[in-house]
Enzyme design. Structure first.
Site, PDB file in Angstrom:
ATOM      1  N   TYR A 154       0.584  -0.985  -0.338  1.00 21.89           N
ATOM      2  CA  TYR A 154      -0.120   0.074   0.347  1.00 21.89           C
ATOM      3  C   TYR A 154       0.880   1.651  -0.072  1.00 21.89           C
ATOM      4  O   TYR A 154       1.815   0.924   0.479  1.00 21.89           O
ATOM      5  CB  TYR A 154      -1.145   0.173   1.106  1.00 21.89           C
ATOM      6  CG  TYR A 154      -1.178   1.337   1.360  1.00 21.89           C
ATOM      7  CD1 TYR A 154      -2.682   1.615   0.444  1.00 21.89           C
ATOM      8  CD2 TYR A 154      -2.244   1.586   2.588  1.00 21.89           C
ATOM      9  CE1 TYR A 154      -3.675   2.753   0.728  1.00 21.89           C
ATOM     10  CE2 TYR A 154      -2.613   3.207   2.887  1.00 21.89           C
ATOM     11  CZ  TYR A 154      -2.979   3.275   1.466  1.00 21.89           C
ATOM     12  OH  TYR A 154      -4.321   4.296   1.733  1.00 21.89           O
ATOM     13  N   ASP A 249       9.394   2.570  -1.017  1.00 26.12           N
ATOM     14  CA  ASP A 249       8.496   3.462   0.466  1.00 26.12           C
ATOM     15  C   ASP A 249       8.754   3.084   1.606  1.00 26.12           C
ATOM     16  O   ASP A 249       8.397   1.703   1.900  1.00 26.12           O
ATOM     17  CB  ASP A 249       7.026   2.537  -0.074  1.00 26.12           C
ATOM     18  CG  ASP A 249       6.118   3.548   0.464  1.00 26.12           C
ATOM     19  OD1 ASP A 249       6.508   3.883   1.903  1.00 26.12           O
ATOM     20  OD2 ASP A 249       4.561   3.315   0.622  1.00 26.12           O
ATOM     21  N   LYS A 281       5.354   8.832   8.814  1.00 29.72           N
ATOM     22  CA  LYS A 281       5.017   8.221  10.909  1.00 29.72           C
ATOM     23  C   LYS A 281       6.106   8.992  11.706  1.00 29.72           C
ATOM     24  O   LYS A 281       6.321  10.479  12.464  1.00 29.72           O
ATOM     25  CB  LYS A 281       5.289   7.266  10.230  1.00 29.72           C
ATOM     26  CG  LYS A 281       4.774   6.261   9.562  1.00 29.72           C
ATOM     27  CD  LYS A 281       2.745   6.379   9.104  1.00 29.72           C
ATOM     28  CE  LYS A 281       2.012   5.725   8.738  1.00 29.72           C
ATOM     29  NZ  LYS A 281       0.545   5.821   8.824  1.00 29.72           N
TER      30      LYS A 281
END
Length: 447
Positions: A154, A249, A281
């Site tokens: 994702y 990613d 994050k």
């Protein structure tokens, strides 16, 4: 930090959470602002959290939970860390947004460049923005259009990457959700993860059209499915041979699994680096912040230095960059060692509890983050992950919740700990695991 709760008692029924959820449904689709929060995958009433401190969450009904999602990764130091809070409060007092360059964004960029293989970095406000911008930059730099990704990885809700596999390994993708037109995914190829042969076939057929291959450095959005040894290096080398860019990613793994992210576990050891990396994050310290960075020659194509346009009013927000910088500076080797040890204790206990009740399972990890799959292992791709026993996990989740442990409300997510997970917090988890394992075994689906 406030002390951990001292009374061991089952949480009260979620009356106030239920009332808020009903009110939220009237004004928000599904009653939540991100789908997994709705508890649809596990059933029941989502807990509305009033506050958090250290390793603990407190909901609006006054129940306390050991937090094993840590805001899906960024709370590396625990909630409301005193030094981070102090620096954030000072930043807020100076103003929340200026729309101008600021010193904190320079300091945070220098910290990221010092820890990772990127030469330059550009800040944005979300992981989705970071990946979207990296894909645009890769296309602009190479003059090509095709993007390769992996099923189960994702990369945010970017239209081109919300894609499902086509009818064959070398066919183009189809939209993975309503609202994404076929034209948005017709230049995306979706492959099985950890499948070198599939990658080789796609590059053999489409190599001169591929702008980039994008992958989670170690997938965490289908549960933690680590790359097989040498797989990321293979991807980097394949992209180089064909003139494509390798986009790693690290929105989830960056500064979470090690101080250098997943690259510190494989790229640094094996001697390669991605062309572009996306971050999020942890580097935002719990604020909406993300970034993408990479080789200087690639990044130089970004406006205002180059022709590829990208902008954002809140990019490099002074409060967010202050929080991120404080978090990274406090994330010492001792912090990672503590989190790793606590995670290992819980991983071993979870496996023992599930083994005792005879429930098929596998615990997989990368660095300090891990997942518990209720299926025979190993899990090496999305097809394997999809075999996890969802009804059993739902029972496991609620049994843990009833004993004061907040797990991811989905069987396909990573578990996270923080430096604030002390002996009491870990013991609370250990005490709950045998009950949860029995509940999962009783709910086990029968094929």
């Amino acid at each position: 930090m406030s002390p951990a709760p001292t009374d061991a008692h089952p949480p009260a029924p979620p009356t106030a959470s239920g009332e808020l959820f009903a009110r939220a449904h009237a004004v928000t689709p599904g009653g939540v602002n991100s789908p997994v929060r709705a508890f649809n995958a596990v059933g029941g009433t989502p807990r509305f959290i009033r506050s958090a401190s250290g390793a603990w969450l407190t909901d609006v009904d006054g129940n306390d939970y050991v937090d094993l999602i840590c805001s899906w990764g960024p709370m590396l130091l625990g909630h409301a860390h005193p030094e981070v809070m102090s620096q954030v409060q000072a930043a807020v007092a100076r103003g929340t947004s200026y729309g101008t360059p600021t010193e904190p964004e320079v300091l945070l960029a220098e910290e990221i460049v010092a820890r990772t293989p990127v030469d330059k970095v550009r800040f944005v406000s979300s992981g989705t923005e970071a990946t979207m911008s990296a894909i645009r930059l890769a296309r602009g730099f190479t003059g090509r259009d095709v993007v390769v990704k992996f099923a189960g990885c994702y990369h945010g809700h970017v239209d081109a990457l919300l894609a499902s596999a086509g009818s064959g390994l070398a066919t183009f993708a189809v939209p993975g959700t309503p609202g994404v037109p076929a034209s948005s995914t017709e230049l995306t190829l979706v492959l099985p993860y950890n499948d070198r042969a599939a990658v080789e076939r796609v590059f053999a057929e489409h190599g001169d059209r591929i702008a980039c291959l994008v992958t989670e450095a170690s997938p965490g959005n289908m549960g933690v499915v680590p790359p097989e040894p040498g797989f990321n290096r293979f991807l980097a080398e394949t992209c180089t041979r064909h003139g494509a860019l390798f986009v790693s990613d690290e929105v989830m793994t960056g500064f979470r699994v090690t101080r250098e992210g997943q690259w510190g576990l494989d790229g640094k050891v094996e001697g390669w680096r991605p062309d572009l990396i996306t971050f999020g994050k942890v580097m935002g310290g719990g604020f909406p912040a993300a970034a993408f960075g990479g080789r200087a020659d690639v990044m130089s194509q970004l406006s205002p230095e180059g022709p590829v346009y990208q902008a954002g009013t809140l990019s490099g927000n002074p409060v967010a960059t202050t929080a991120g910088l404080a978090t990274l500076r406090l994330a010492t080797d001792e912090v990672y060692a503590h989190i790793g040890a606590a995670a290992e204790t819980i991983k071993v206990a979870a496996a023992e509890a599930l083994t005792t009740v005879g429930l098929p399972h596998v615990v997989q990890a990368t660095g300090t983050m891990f997942s518990v799959f209720l299926t025979e292992g190993p899990v090496r791709d999305f097809e394997d992950a999809s075999r996890t026993d969802a009804p059993a996990y739902a029972a496991f989740f609620h049994a843990m919740l009833e004993r004061g442990v907040y797990l991811p409300p989905s069987a396909y997510e990573a578990w996270f700990l923080s430096a604030a997970h002390d002996d009491r917090a870990v013991q609370t988890v250990l005490d709950a695991l045998p009950h949860a394992a029995r509940a999962a075994a009783a709910a086990r689906s029968v094929a």
